[in-house]
Scaffold this motif. Structure first.
Motif, mmCIF file in Angstrom:
data_model
loop_
_atom_site.group_PDB
_atom_site.id
_atom_site.type_symbol
_atom_site.label_atom_id
_atom_site.label_comp_id
_atom_site.label_asym_id
_atom_site.label_seq_id
_atom_site.Cartn_x
_atom_site.Cartn_y
_atom_site.Cartn_z
ATOM 1 N N ARG A 1 -82.380 20.326 31.626
ATOM 2 C CA ARG A 1 -81.087 20.840 31.966
ATOM 3 C C ARG A 1 -80.086 20.466 31.009
ATOM 4 O O ARG A 1 -80.008 19.226 30.534
ATOM 5 C CB ARG A 1 -80.663 20.731 33.409
ATOM 6 C CG ARG A 1 -79.627 21.477 33.883
ATOM 7 C CD ARG A 1 -79.793 21.226 35.513
ATOM 8 N NE ARG A 1 -78.694 21.694 35.892
ATOM 9 C CZ ARG A 1 -77.566 20.740 36.565
ATOM 10 N NH1 ARG A 1 -77.931 19.314 36.668
ATOM 11 N NH2 ARG A 1 -76.457 21.169 37.054
ATOM 12 N N LYS A 2 -79.011 21.215 30.569
ATOM 13 C CA LYS A 2 -77.877 20.886 29.694
ATOM 14 C C LYS A 2 -76.640 21.484 30.593
ATOM 15 O O LYS A 2 -76.526 22.803 30.191
ATOM 16 C CB LYS A 2 -77.976 21.233 28.473
ATOM 17 C CG LYS A 2 -76.667 20.888 27.648
ATOM 18 C CD LYS A 2 -76.610 19.218 27.457
ATOM 19 C CE LYS A 2 -75.272 18.922 26.789
ATOM 20 N NZ LYS A 2 -75.286 17.373 26.565
ATOM 21 N N VAL A 3 -75.730 20.637 30.718
ATOM 22 C CA VAL A 3 -74.328 21.177 31.233
ATOM 23 C C VAL A 3 -73.455 20.502 30.179
ATOM 24 O O VAL A 3 -73.223 19.236 30.161
ATOM 25 C CB VAL A 3 -74.017 20.744 32.866
ATOM 26 C CG1 VAL A 3 -72.644 21.144 32.904
ATOM 27 C CG2 VAL A 3 -75.148 21.194 33.745
ATOM 28 N N PHE B 1 -70.128 24.293 31.523
ATOM 29 C CA PHE B 1 -70.938 25.515 31.512
ATOM 30 C C PHE B 1 -72.361 24.976 31.249
ATOM 31 O O PHE B 1 -72.873 24.239 30.600
ATOM 32 C CB PHE B 1 -70.688 26.082 30.007
ATOM 33 C CG PHE B 1 -71.311 27.491 29.779
ATOM 34 C CD1 PHE B 1 -71.226 28.470 30.478
ATOM 35 C CD2 PHE B 1 -72.612 27.332 29.067
ATOM 36 C CE1 PHE B 1 -71.896 29.641 30.460
ATOM 37 C CE2 PHE B 1 -73.206 28.550 28.798
ATOM 38 C CZ PHE B 1 -73.019 29.758 29.588
ATOM 39 N N GLU B 2 -73.412 25.527 32.175
ATOM 40 C CA GLU B 2 -74.797 25.259 32.191
ATOM 41 C C GLU B 2 -75.549 26.166 31.231
ATOM 42 O O GLU B 2 -75.714 27.321 31.606
ATOM 43 C CB GLU B 2 -75.135 25.461 33.660
ATOM 44 C CG GLU B 2 -76.700 24.696 33.709
ATOM 45 C CD GLU B 2 -77.118 24.825 35.373
ATOM 46 O OE1 GLU B 2 -76.454 25.751 36.053
ATOM 47 O OE2 GLU B 2 -78.105 24.373 35.723
ATOM 48 N N ALA B 3 -75.666 25.563 29.891
ATOM 49 C CA ALA B 3 -76.451 26.296 29.093
ATOM 50 C C ALA B 3 -77.878 26.437 29.116
ATOM 51 O O ALA B 3 -78.567 27.492 28.788
ATOM 52 C CB ALA B 3 -76.272 25.892 27.729
ATOM 53 N N VAL B 4 -78.552 25.464 29.722
ATOM 54 C CA VAL B 4 -79.895 25.355 29.803
ATOM 55 C C VAL B 4 -80.157 25.011 31.399
ATOM 56 O O VAL B 4 -79.789 23.920 31.696
ATOM 57 C CB VAL B 4 -80.630 24.467 28.701
ATOM 58 C CG1 VAL B 4 -82.008 24.155 29.400
ATOM 59 C CG2 VAL B 4 -80.367 24.892 27.580
ATOM 60 N N LYS B 5 -81.026 25.823 31.877
ATOM 61 C CA LYS B 5 -81.153 25.456 33.361
ATOM 62 C C LYS B 5 -82.638 25.376 33.781
ATOM 63 O O LYS B 5 -83.396 26.066 33.452
ATOM 64 C CB LYS B 5 -80.787 26.783 34.255
ATOM 65 C CG LYS B 5 -79.471 27.155 33.994
ATOM 66 C CD LYS B 5 -79.129 28.475 34.523
ATOM 67 C CE LYS B 5 -77.775 29.011 34.157
ATOM 68 N NZ LYS B 5 -77.493 30.346 34.310
ATOM 69 N N ASN C 1 -78.881 36.158 22.130
ATOM 70 C CA ASN C 1 -77.822 35.066 21.608
ATOM 71 C C ASN C 1 -77.362 34.613 23.206
ATOM 72 O O ASN C 1 -76.876 35.359 23.803
ATOM 73 C CB ASN C 1 -76.658 35.945 20.805
ATOM 74 C CG ASN C 1 -77.026 36.205 19.442
ATOM 75 O OD1 ASN C 1 -77.847 35.576 18.946
ATOM 76 N ND2 ASN C 1 -76.481 37.314 19.044
ATOM 77 N N GLY C 2 -76.928 33.175 22.910
ATOM 78 C CA GLY C 2 -76.415 32.657 24.016
ATOM 79 C C GLY C 2 -77.445 32.205 25.072
ATOM 80 O O GLY C 2 -76.950 31.855 26.086
ATOM 81 N N THR D 1 -79.247 25.178 22.032
ATOM 82 C CA THR D 1 -79.028 23.678 22.706
ATOM 83 C C THR D 1 -80.390 23.050 23.064
ATOM 84 O O THR D 1 -80.436 21.913 23.013
ATOM 85 C CB THR D 1 -78.198 24.185 24.030
ATOM 86 O OG1 THR D 1 -77.012 24.803 23.843
ATOM 87 C CG2 THR D 1 -78.093 23.241 25.244
ATOM 88 N N THR D 2 -81.388 23.823 23.348
ATOM 89 C CA THR D 2 -82.682 23.404 23.785
ATOM 90 C C THR D 2 -83.243 22.596 22.435
ATOM 91 O O THR D 2 -83.665 21.433 22.568
ATOM 92 C CB THR D 2 -83.731 24.548 24.247
ATOM 93 O OG1 THR D 2 -83.034 24.987 25.203
ATOM 94 C CG2 THR D 2 -85.038 23.688 24.453
#
Ligand SMILES: Nc1ncnc2c1ncn2[C@@H]1O[C@H](COP(=O)(O)OP(=O)(O)O)[C@@H](O)[C@H]1O
Ligand SMILES: [Mg+2]
Length: 251
Positions: free
Chosen positions: A8-10, A15-19, A37-38, A43-44
């Motif tokens: 997970r990346k906030v 903004f939570e880009a990876v859940k 896109n987006g 991010t991953t």
């Protein structure tokens, strides 16, 4: 080869880009990480290569915990980022020699390695031409050669075919197939153009808005959904649109 568990990346702005992403890449895979896109692809990748810290979750690359073994992992992976600058004033050969020096490759071996890589990406005839005169396709091929300078086990390519014409795309695909089949390199490749790379991937993950929608072999996905989608000559793109029911692209 790559394993993530509830990654997970906030970002700092909340903004939570990876859940909660759980991915499994096997040794020898050409693994397509696909999504609009987006979706959180870059991010991953940044988390997998140790460039940014995950907010939570576990991740392993080459059976090593990424958080604890950043230095070691750097030697095992090659990375072609989404956008990257070149040293325009260098020739293709000088560019690769420069990066082989950065990787502390033995001086005698550098020249041989660079010759081998220029041949692999069909740039031997352009070795002494300045990068400023390279086409986009040639630059991307040079970039792929750069990722291979230290013989990595895994390479991460972020949208390597973006902006290339069909021939340029085909050239990249052929290089990746060769690398995978002859040299056994595991390849993690992202694209928002599903058609582009489904041909060369054996396994894919489809992500949208930071969420994994499916992870399977290309054949497995096709078999699974062909009964729901009534269409001859079914493509991965058809499956994707079927799965992302709103059909919207960019987030
Ligand atoms: N540094 C950042 N801070 C805040 N939001 C970001 C940052 N980087 C990316 N994002 C947002 O995270 C989402 C995923 O971005 P990204 O991983 O680049 O997606 P993709 O590579 O799939 O296009 C996007 O909505 C993007 O705007
Ligand atoms: Mg991206």
């Amino acid at each position: 080869m790559i394993k993530t568990n509830q990654l997970r990346k906030v970002y700092d702005n909340g903004f939570e880009a990876v859940k909660s992403l759980s991915l499994h890449v096997n040794k020898g895979d050409i693994y397509g990480f696909l999504g609009p896109n987006g979706a959180g692809k870059t991010t991953t990748i940044r988390m997998l290569i140790g460039l940014i810290e995950p907010t939570s979750g576990d991740l392993e690359v080459s059976n090593l915990n990424v958080k604890k073994n950043k230095g070691e992992i750097k030697n095992l992976i090659g990375v072609l980022p989404e956008s990257h600058g070149y040293y325009e004033w260098m020739t293709g050969e000088e560019y690769l020699l420069f990066f082989s020096a950065l990787h502390k490759i033995n001086k005698q071996q550098r020249k041989d390695k660079v010759t081998e890589l220029l041949d692999l990406v069909s740039l031997t005839a352009k070795a002494n031409v300045k990068v400023s005169q390279y086409s986009r396709g040639m630059r991307q091929r040079l970039g792929i050669a750069r990722t291979l300078i230290h013989d990595p086990e895994i390479i991460f390519l972020d949208e390597p075919t973006l902006g290339l014409d069909p021939q340029g795309q085909k050239d990249i695909e052929n290089i990746l197939l060769h690398l995978n089949q002859v040299k056994g390199v595991t390849i993690f490749i992202t694209s928002h153009l599903l058609k582009d790379i489904e041909k060369i991937c054996n396994r894919v993950a489809i992500v949208k808005a930071g969420t994994l929608i499916e992870e399977d072999s290309v054949k497995g996905l096709m078999d699974k959904y062909k009964k729901d989608i009534h269409k001859d000559d079914l493509s991965l793109e058809d499956v994707f649109f079927h799965l992302t029911s709103d059909g919207k692209g960019e987030q």
